[in-house]
Scaffold this motif. Structure first.
Motif: not given
Length: 162
Positions: A58-70
């Motif tokens: 998969r392509p990386p999640i681009p900057l500007g897309v909100p991401v939650r990391v637990d």
């Protein structure tokens, strides 16, 4: 609150969690050099490989897309935290499950190492997109039959919708 979007992965990085080490400076051949401690570098490389394997093509999640990391970091119990039945010296009152680790490494240095591994492993373009998440440091759990939980870091990445 933001809702869960599409992308989500879970990954386990085996081995004792390692915080992001402070760079050390030295003069080599008359030039200043900054070195990352070898243990931090090795843990970061292993963590990035595990993320890359879980993330796939998969392509990386681009900057500007909100991401939650637990993430939950699970550390090995020393003899003072192991029950006598496993060769330890812990008092009977010490819990076998859910024991938080309130010692070093610092949470922020672990967070830095984990987020860096997500970028190097290809899950994120930049860790600046991580806007929230829960973090916890634990001593490994001991099951009723005396088995120890594997040490390592459990990570969950969730792409959020704005």
């Amino acid at each position: 609150r933001a809702a869960v979007g599409g992308t989500m992965i879970r990954v386990f990085i085996p081995g004792e969690p390692m915080a992001s080490g402070r760079g050390r400076a030295a003069v080599v051949a008359g030039r200043p050099r900054v070195f990352t401690p070898a243990k931090s570098r090795a843990w970061g490389a292993t963590a990035a490989e595990e993320v890359r394997a879980a993330w796939g093509n998969r392509p990386p999640i681009p900057l500007g897309v909100p991401v939650r990391v637990d993430w939950d970091a699970v550390f090995a119990r020393g003899a003072g935290r192991l029950p006598r039945s496993l060769g330890g010296t812990a008092p009977r009152s010490l819990p076998l499950l859910g024991l938080h680790r309130a010692t070093k490494p610092d949470r922020d240095n672990l967070d830095k190492a984990i987020l860096d591994a997500l970028v190097r492993g290809g899950a994120l373009v930049d860790d600046a997109g991580v806007c929230c998440g829960s973090v916890a440091k634990w001593w490994q759990n001991v099951s009723p039959d005396g088995m120890l939980e594997p040490v390592g870091v459990h990570i969950e990445i969730v792409e959020l919708t704005p």
